[in-house]
Design a protein around this motif. Structure first.
Motif, PDB file in Angstrom:
ATOM      1  N   TYR A   1      -3.529  -9.103  -5.988  1.00 32.86           N
ATOM      2  CA  TYR A   1      -2.886  -8.711  -4.738  1.00 32.86           C
ATOM      3  C   TYR A   1      -1.504  -8.126  -5.018  1.00 32.86           C
ATOM      4  O   TYR A   1      -1.130  -7.089  -4.458  1.00 32.86           O
ATOM      5  N   GLY A   2      -0.765  -8.795  -5.903  1.00 38.46           N
ATOM      6  CA  GLY A   2       0.563  -8.297  -6.247  1.00 38.46           C
ATOM      7  C   GLY A   2       0.509  -6.921  -6.892  1.00 38.46           C
ATOM      8  O   GLY A   2       1.337  -6.050  -6.581  1.00 38.46           O
ATOM      9  N   LEU A   3      -0.463  -6.713  -7.788  1.00 43.51           N
ATOM     10  CA  LEU A   3      -0.606  -5.414  -8.435  1.00 43.51           C
ATOM     11  C   LEU A   3      -0.945  -4.332  -7.419  1.00 43.51           C
ATOM     12  O   LEU A   3      -0.342  -3.246  -7.418  1.00 43.51           O
ATOM     13  N   ALA A   4      -1.906  -4.627  -6.541  1.00 44.60           N
ATOM     14  CA  ALA A   4      -2.286  -3.655  -5.514  1.00 44.60           C
ATOM     15  C   ALA A   4      -1.116  -3.364  -4.587  1.00 44.60           C
ATOM     16  O   ALA A   4      -0.909  -2.204  -4.176  1.00 44.60           O
TER      17      ALA A   4
ATOM     18  N   GLY B   1      -6.039   4.097   2.518  1.00 50.35           N
ATOM     19  CA  GLY B   1      -7.396   3.584   2.620  1.00 50.35           C
ATOM     20  C   GLY B   1      -7.753   2.768   1.391  1.00 50.35           C
ATOM     21  O   GLY B   1      -8.303   1.661   1.487  1.00 50.35           O
ATOM     22  N   ALA B   2      -7.427   3.314   0.216  1.00 52.18           N
ATOM     23  CA  ALA B   2      -7.669   2.579  -1.027  1.00 52.18           C
ATOM     24  C   ALA B   2      -6.838   1.304  -1.075  1.00 52.18           C
ATOM     25  O   ALA B   2      -7.307   0.251  -1.523  1.00 52.18           O
ATOM     26  N   ALA B   3      -5.591   1.392  -0.592  1.00 56.64           N
ATOM     27  CA  ALA B   3      -4.720   0.216  -0.597  1.00 56.64           C
ATOM     28  C   ALA B   3      -5.267  -0.878   0.310  1.00 56.64           C
ATOM     29  O   ALA B   3      -5.251  -2.060  -0.046  1.00 56.64           O
ATOM     30  N   SER B   4      -5.765  -0.493   1.491  1.00 54.91           N
ATOM     31  CA  SER B   4      -6.299  -1.479   2.425  1.00 54.91           C
ATOM     32  C   SER B   4      -7.477  -2.225   1.815  1.00 54.91           C
ATOM     33  O   SER B   4      -7.573  -3.458   1.920  1.00 54.91           O
ATOM     34  N   LEU B   5      -8.359  -1.507   1.165  1.00 55.03           N
ATOM     35  CA  LEU B   5      -9.522  -2.151   0.556  1.00 55.03           C
ATOM     36  C   LEU B   5      -9.120  -3.009  -0.636  1.00 55.03           C
ATOM     37  O   LEU B   5      -9.651  -4.107  -0.837  1.00 55.03           O
ATOM     38  N   ALA B   6      -8.179  -2.524  -1.450  1.00 56.21           N
ATOM     39  CA  ALA B   6      -7.735  -3.286  -2.619  1.00 56.21           C
ATOM     40  C   ALA B   6      -7.076  -4.594  -2.185  1.00 56.21           C
ATOM     41  O   ALA B   6      -7.354  -5.664  -2.747  1.00 56.21           O
ATOM     42  N   LEU B   7      -6.214  -4.525  -1.192  1.00 56.44           N
ATOM     43  CA  LEU B   7      -5.559  -5.739  -0.705  1.00 56.44           C
ATOM     44  C   LEU B   7      -6.562  -6.683  -0.065  1.00 56.44           C
ATOM     45  O   LEU B   7      -6.471  -7.909  -0.231  1.00 56.44           O
TER      46      LEU B   7
END
Length: 253
Positions: free
Chosen positions: A146-149, A212-218
């Motif tokens: 989570y921190g990395l994303a 969009g990528a950030a939302s899915l990664a988190l």
């Protein structure tokens, strides 16, 4: 005394001055730090959002919206806040005057990126704490992922904001660019419809955008999984491309 010797001291002085000015901007502090958490509270007050949703793999809608409001803080800081400030400095000749002193103009840009990035991270922690304490939203089960994303998301947001700053010559132009980019990025982050609930074709398109990528990664890290490498790769690629474009087009005057 050489310019090299002055630079660290001058950079620190610029950071302190910009921090004082930043604290005196209640509108920025509200939209970056407080508004995302207030929005989370409004969404959480909707009874259906506190119930399990089969379209979200049994998660509650409020569970899915915590990463969204985290990204909202990044959007408000990187795209709405920072470009207008730096463009205003350019418009009023501040950057031009700085270029005649031992203080490099890049120190001011670095201070703005650091301050807005720190404010966005603080807002993210605030939203996570509010979600946990008020709505019993579980803290991210994959904390490192989570921190990395989150850090990659901040980098992408600031890179996008720097590009907006590079293209805008005036505060008015910066606000116009920021507004035109903000709403599509909010949609991609899942503010109106969580990415997980989007139709397949739309979701695949949104996954290719930074937020969009950030939302899915988190969301994946919050659920205990390692963020998808494809999502982290999209964030990294956008950061590199946007940064390169910013360097190419950025002008101090």
């Amino acid at each position: 005394m050489s310019t090299a010797a002055l630079s660290p001291r001058a950079t620190t002085a610029v950071l302190r001055a910009e921090a004082r000015l930043f604290r005196r901007e209640p509108a920025t502090l509200f939209w970056v730090v407080l508004f995302p958490t207030l929005l989370l509270g409004i969404l959480g007050a909707i009874p259906s959002f506190r119930e399990a949703n089969d379209d979200l793999d049994g998660l509650r809608t409020i569970d899915v919206y915590v990463p969204v409001v985290v990204l909202l803080a990044l959007i408000m800081a990187g795209i709405q806040g920072m470009p207008a400030v730096v463009a205003g400095y350019r418009e009023h000749g501040v950057l031009r005057r700085m270029s005649t002193t031992p203080i490099p103009p890049s120190a001011l840009l670095g201070a703005q990126m650091g301050l807005h990035g720190a404010a966005a991270l603080g807002s993210a922690l605030f939203s996570l704490a509010a979600g946990r304490l008020v709505f019993d939203v579980a803290l991210p089960r994959q904390a490192f992922g989570y921190g990395l994303a989150l850090l990659l998301s901040v980098a992408a947001a600031l890179a996008l904001g720097t590009l907006a700053t590079a293209l805008a010559r005036t505060t008015k132009a910066a606000n116009a660019i920021g507004t035109s980019v903000t709403f599509p990025m909010m949609f991609c982050a899942g503010l109106w419809l969580p990415v997980q609930a989007m139709p397949d074709v739309l979701a695949r398109i949104v996954e290719l955008t930074p937020f969009g990528a950030a939302s899915l990664a988190l969301g994946q890290a919050a659920g205990g999984d390692w963020p998808g490498w494809s999502h982290l790769g999209v964030l990294t690629l956008w950061t590199v491309v946007l940064t390169a474009a910013s360097v190419r087009w950025f002008r101090w005057e």
